[in-house]
Design an enzyme around this catalytic site. Structure first.
Site, PDB file in Angstrom:
ATOM      1  N   HIS A  17      17.594  62.730  63.724  1.00  0.00           N
ATOM      2  CA  HIS A  17      18.716  63.595  63.300  1.00  0.00           C
ATOM      3  C   HIS A  17      19.683  62.750  62.473  1.00  0.00           C
ATOM      4  O   HIS A  17      20.433  61.944  63.016  1.00  0.00           O
ATOM      5  CB  HIS A  17      19.444  64.176  64.514  1.00  0.00           C
ATOM      6  CG  HIS A  17      20.513  65.164  64.147  1.00  0.00           C
ATOM      7  ND1 HIS A  17      20.549  66.439  64.659  1.00  0.00           N
ATOM      8  CD2 HIS A  17      21.580  65.081  63.306  1.00  0.00           C
ATOM      9  CE1 HIS A  17      21.602  67.090  64.170  1.00  0.00           C
ATOM     10  NE2 HIS A  17      22.236  66.277  63.335  1.00  0.00           N
ATOM     11  N   HIS A  19      22.327  62.633  58.818  1.00  0.00           N
ATOM     12  CA  HIS A  19      22.971  63.185  57.622  1.00  0.00           C
ATOM     13  C   HIS A  19      23.085  62.073  56.583  1.00  0.00           C
ATOM     14  O   HIS A  19      23.744  61.062  56.835  1.00  0.00           O
ATOM     15  CB  HIS A  19      24.375  63.710  57.941  1.00  0.00           C
ATOM     16  CG  HIS A  19      24.371  64.802  58.967  1.00  0.00           C
ATOM     17  ND1 HIS A  19      24.345  66.136  58.632  1.00  0.00           N
ATOM     18  CD2 HIS A  19      24.366  64.757  60.324  1.00  0.00           C
ATOM     19  CE1 HIS A  19      24.343  66.874  59.741  1.00  0.00           C
ATOM     20  NE2 HIS A  19      24.346  66.060  60.779  1.00  0.00           N
ATOM     21  N   ARG A  21      23.814  62.932  53.156  1.00  0.00           N
ATOM     22  CA  ARG A  21      24.657  63.421  52.042  1.00  0.00           C
ATOM     23  C   ARG A  21      23.938  63.226  50.710  1.00  0.00           C
ATOM     24  O   ARG A  21      22.730  63.174  50.649  1.00  0.00           O
ATOM     25  CB  ARG A  21      26.037  62.739  52.042  1.00  0.00           C
ATOM     26  CG  ARG A  21      26.716  62.640  53.397  1.00  0.00           C
ATOM     27  CD  ARG A  21      26.922  63.966  54.090  1.00  0.00           C
ATOM     28  NE  ARG A  21      27.804  63.817  55.253  1.00  0.00           N
ATOM     29  CZ  ARG A  21      27.848  64.656  56.269  1.00  0.00           C
ATOM     30  NH1 ARG A  21      27.067  65.721  56.301  1.00  0.00           N
ATOM     31  NH2 ARG A  21      28.687  64.459  57.266  1.00  0.00           N
ATOM     32  N   ASN A  45      22.492  70.214  55.548  1.00  0.00           N
ATOM     33  CA  ASN A  45      23.798  70.860  55.355  1.00  0.00           C
ATOM     34  C   ASN A  45      24.575  70.240  54.196  1.00  0.00           C
ATOM     35  O   ASN A  45      25.708  69.803  54.339  1.00  0.00           O
ATOM     36  CB  ASN A  45      24.627  70.869  56.650  1.00  0.00           C
ATOM     37  CG  ASN A  45      24.956  69.489  57.169  1.00  0.00           C
ATOM     38  OD1 ASN A  45      24.245  68.531  56.921  1.00  0.00           O
ATOM     39  ND2 ASN A  45      26.061  69.376  57.893  1.00  0.00           N
ATOM     40  N   LYS A 103      16.422  74.034  60.449  1.00  0.00           N
ATOM     41  CA  LYS A 103      17.615  73.745  61.228  1.00  0.00           C
ATOM     42  C   LYS A 103      18.448  75.011  61.395  1.00  0.00           C
ATOM     43  O   LYS A 103      18.794  75.668  60.406  1.00  0.00           O
ATOM     44  CB  LYS A 103      18.444  72.664  60.507  1.00  0.00           C
ATOM     45  CG  LYS A 103      19.766  72.316  61.185  1.00  0.00           C
ATOM     46  CD  LYS A 103      19.583  71.587  62.512  1.00  0.00           C
ATOM     47  CE  LYS A 103      20.888  71.473  63.286  1.00  0.00           C
ATOM     48  NZ  LYS A 103      21.737  70.386  62.855  1.00  0.00           N
ATOM     49  N   HIS A 140      21.498  73.442  66.387  1.00  0.00           N
ATOM     50  CA  HIS A 140      22.871  73.056  66.704  1.00  0.00           C
ATOM     51  C   HIS A 140      23.315  74.011  67.802  1.00  0.00           C
ATOM     52  O   HIS A 140      23.636  75.174  67.539  1.00  0.00           O
ATOM     53  CB  HIS A 140      23.782  73.148  65.474  1.00  0.00           C
ATOM     54  CG  HIS A 140      25.175  72.659  65.775  1.00  0.00           C
ATOM     55  ND1 HIS A 140      25.658  71.457  65.310  1.00  0.00           N
ATOM     56  CD2 HIS A 140      26.157  73.191  66.552  1.00  0.00           C
ATOM     57  CE1 HIS A 140      26.892  71.275  65.792  1.00  0.00           C
ATOM     58  NE2 HIS A 140      27.216  72.318  66.541  1.00  0.00           N
ATOM     59  N   HIS A 178      21.488  66.683  69.362  1.00  0.00           N
ATOM     60  CA  HIS A 178      22.695  66.027  69.881  1.00  0.00           C
ATOM     61  C   HIS A 178      23.214  66.691  71.156  1.00  0.00           C
ATOM     62  O   HIS A 178      24.330  67.192  71.207  1.00  0.00           O
ATOM     63  CB  HIS A 178      23.798  65.922  68.816  1.00  0.00           C
ATOM     64  CG  HIS A 178      23.980  67.117  67.920  1.00  0.00           C
ATOM     65  ND1 HIS A 178      24.141  68.390  68.392  1.00  0.00           N
ATOM     66  CD2 HIS A 178      24.018  67.222  66.572  1.00  0.00           C
ATOM     67  CE1 HIS A 178      24.273  69.218  67.384  1.00  0.00           C
ATOM     68  NE2 HIS A 178      24.198  68.538  66.265  1.00  0.00           N
ATOM     69  N   LEU A 223      31.001  67.144  66.274  1.00  0.00           N
ATOM     70  CA  LEU A 223      30.548  68.348  66.967  1.00  0.00           C
ATOM     71  C   LEU A 223      29.062  68.213  67.290  1.00  0.00           C
ATOM     72  O   LEU A 223      28.312  67.745  66.427  1.00  0.00           O
ATOM     73  CB  LEU A 223      30.800  69.594  66.102  1.00  0.00           C
ATOM     74  CG  LEU A 223      32.269  69.997  66.016  1.00  0.00           C
ATOM     75  CD1 LEU A 223      32.468  71.086  64.964  1.00  0.00           C
ATOM     76  CD2 LEU A 223      32.792  70.472  67.376  1.00  0.00           C
ATOM     77  N   ASP A 251      22.619  61.491  64.636  1.00  0.00           N
ATOM     78  CA  ASP A 251      23.611  62.406  64.054  1.00  0.00           C
ATOM     79  C   ASP A 251      24.659  61.629  63.275  1.00  0.00           C
ATOM     80  O   ASP A 251      25.824  62.040  63.196  1.00  0.00           O
ATOM     81  CB  ASP A 251      24.265  63.292  65.131  1.00  0.00           C
ATOM     82  CG  ASP A 251      25.064  64.445  64.525  1.00  0.00           C
ATOM     83  OD1 ASP A 251      24.796  64.814  63.369  1.00  0.00           O
ATOM     84  OD2 ASP A 251      25.966  64.964  65.213  1.00  0.00           O
ATOM     85  N   HIS A 255      31.776  60.860  56.471  1.00  0.00           N
ATOM     86  CA  HIS A 255      32.759  61.623  55.701  1.00  0.00           C
ATOM     87  C   HIS A 255      33.744  60.632  55.083  1.00  0.00           C
ATOM     88  O   HIS A 255      34.017  59.594  55.698  1.00  0.00           O
ATOM     89  CB  HIS A 255      33.570  62.563  56.610  1.00  0.00           C
ATOM     90  CG  HIS A 255      32.789  63.713  57.143  1.00  0.00           C
ATOM     91  ND1 HIS A 255      32.568  64.872  56.436  1.00  0.00           N
ATOM     92  CD2 HIS A 255      32.174  63.892  58.334  1.00  0.00           C
ATOM     93  CE1 HIS A 255      31.860  65.714  57.154  1.00  0.00           C
ATOM     94  NE2 HIS A 255      31.594  65.155  58.316  1.00  0.00           N
ATOM     95  N   ALA A 267      34.624  67.114  61.296  1.00  0.00           N
ATOM     96  CA  ALA A 267      33.790  66.592  62.383  1.00  0.00           C
ATOM     97  C   ALA A 267      32.661  65.737  61.833  1.00  0.00           C
ATOM     98  O   ALA A 267      32.021  66.122  60.850  1.00  0.00           O
ATOM     99  CB  ALA A 267      33.208  67.761  63.176  1.00  0.00           C
TER     100      ALA A 267
HETATM  101  C1  NCD Z   1      27.887  67.017  61.102  1.00  0.00           C
HETATM  102  C2  NCD Z   1      28.239  66.821  59.641  1.00  0.00           C
HETATM  103  O1  NCD Z   1      29.279  66.213  59.360  1.00  0.00           O
HETATM  104  O2  NCD Z   1      27.463  67.218  58.782  1.00  0.00           O
HETATM  105  N1  NCD Z   1      29.052  66.786  61.890  1.00  0.00           N
HETATM  106  C3  NCD Z   1      29.082  66.465  63.205  1.00  0.00           C
HETATM  107  O3  NCD Z   1      30.171  66.413  63.762  1.00  0.00           O
HETATM  108  N2  NCD Z   1      27.988  66.178  63.879  1.00  0.00           N
HETATM  109  C4  NCD Z   1      27.307  68.360  61.322  1.00  0.00           C
HETATM  110  C5  NCD Z   1      26.630  68.513  62.655  1.00  0.00           C
HETATM  111  O4  NCD Z   1      25.588  67.911  62.917  1.00  0.00           O
HETATM  112  O5  NCD Z   1      27.165  69.265  63.492  1.00  0.00           O
HETATM  113 ZN    ZN Z   2      24.189  66.610  62.710  1.00  0.00          ZN
END
Ligand code: NCD
Ligand code: ZN
Length: 349
Positions: A17, A19, A21, A45, A103, A140, A178, A223, A251, A255, A267
């Site tokens: 899992h 991210h 970007r 996402n 997802k 999620h 998560h 989250l 996860d 950001h 989040a």
């Molecule tokens: C994730 C994100 O920033 O894309 N944020 C998070 O708090 N985990 C989205 C997600 O997995 O919920």
């Molecule tokens: Zn995530």
């Protein structure tokens, strides 16, 4: 603690899992994952979301182009489930090897989830097809809406959404992503072999007090939000048990610091730079370092029906400080455990 092993060699782990970007952020964060992990399940996402096979293929190419020279990291792509997802389209994507999974973001549940599913009744046809072809649904697991306390959203999701969905689609492969609660752990453990869960490093390390330690801590906000201590303890027990249904998923969700340090901070916790060292630390603290390989390198591939990685990584028990901040184009990212020492590091081979 230092009486235990000082060196551990394990099959190369995967991150189920992640991210990554896009653009400058992708360039900054990708090397941290590619250095250590063999494969990762890449979250869809983006803005706009990666909803079909063509978008997933294009995103995979951008990731591959951003890889450091010589890296053998393999991104496993996911599609973003919406009310409009077409079952034939994703079946083709899965069959061609581009889409590893879909997802599910309940609309409004988390960062960039506005295009998510508004009602499970709208995706019944797609879920039936996924069940038939063995395509995993990554969940999620939080309900949305002001009637449910933010700390209860996972437990209520299991009761109101996940359990009924699995009653209708008993053969559907599902990952509760998560997982953050004792209820989630119990649900997955007691479920069929077709149900698994990823567990993040940060949810093994912090409880909800970390969000308010001496003041509000935006870099501890993700989250699903961290829960009470008893939930953290249940997660630690689950992860370090070696049970096949629990596997590593960071996860890691970077950001720009300015988006988190704001009156309405977003989040996401960026844990990639220290991830495997943090997990190793937790397993060592629990006296279960012998189960790290199952959690990090074996259980995930088995769930996804893939072979474990052939090569290995070596971790050494030598503390190192996590960077305070990283530059990403014009932005800065603050990693999880910034400035703190992590007990284990990957040894360069
Ligand atoms: C994730 C994100 O920033 O894309 N944020 C998070 O708090 N985990 C989205 C997600 O997995 O919920
Ligand atoms: Zn995530």
């Amino acid at each position: 603690m230092s009486g235990g092993p000082q060196i551990i060699t394990l099959r190369r782990p995967d991150d189920w899992h992640l991210h990554l970007r896009d653009g400058a952020m992708l360039d900054t964060v990708l090397p941290y994952s590619a250095d250590c992990f063999g494969r990762a399940i890449i979250m869809p996402n983006l803005v706009p979301p990666v909803t079909d096979t063509a978008m997933a293929l294009a995103y995979r190419e951008r990731i591959t182009r951003a890889l450091p020279e010589g890296a053998s990291f393999q991104p496993l792509m996911t599609g973003y489930l919406t009310d409009q997802t077409d079952a034939d389209e994703i079946e083709r994507g899965y069959g061609s090897g581009v889409l590893a999974a879909m997802k599910l973001y309940p609309a409004g549940a988390t960062t960039h989830s506005d295009a998510g599913v508004t009602d499970m009744g709208r995706v019944g046809g797609v879920l039936a097809r996924m069940e038939k072809i063995g395509m995993p649904l990554l969940v999620h697991g939080e309900v949305v809406g002001d009637d449910v306390d933010v700390f209860d959203r996972e437990a209520v999701f299991i009761e109101r959404v996940l359990a009924p969905t699995l009653q209708s689609f008993a053969g559907l492969k599902v990952v509760l992503e998560h997982v953050t609660t004792a209820e989630g752990v119990a649900f997955v453990r007691d479920g069929a072999a077709t149900i698994g869960a990823t567990i993040t490093a940060h949810h093994l390390m912090i409880n909800r007090n970390a969000l308010f330690a001496g003041g509000i801590r935006p870099h501890m906000y993700c989250l699903p939000v961290a829960k009470r201590e008893r939930h953290r303890l249940a997660l630690r027990q689950a992860a370090t048990s070696g049970e096949a249904c629990f596997f590593l998923g960071t996860d890691s969700a970077p950001h720009p610091a300015s988006d988190k340090e704001s009156a309405c901070g977003c989040a996401g916790i960026f844990s990639a730079p220290a991830a495997i060292g943090l997990y190793a630390q937790v397993f060592e603290e629990e006296g279960a370092i012998e189960h790290l390989e199952a959690f990090a390198s074996l259980n995930g591939p088995r769930f996804y029906g893939l072979p474990a990685n052939e090569d290995t990584i070596t971790l050494e028990r030598r503390p190192w400080p996590v960077p305070e901040r990283l530059a990403a184009g014009p932005d800065e990212i603050i990693p999880f455990a910034a400035g703190e020492d992590v007990a284990w590091r990957v040894v360069e081979e």
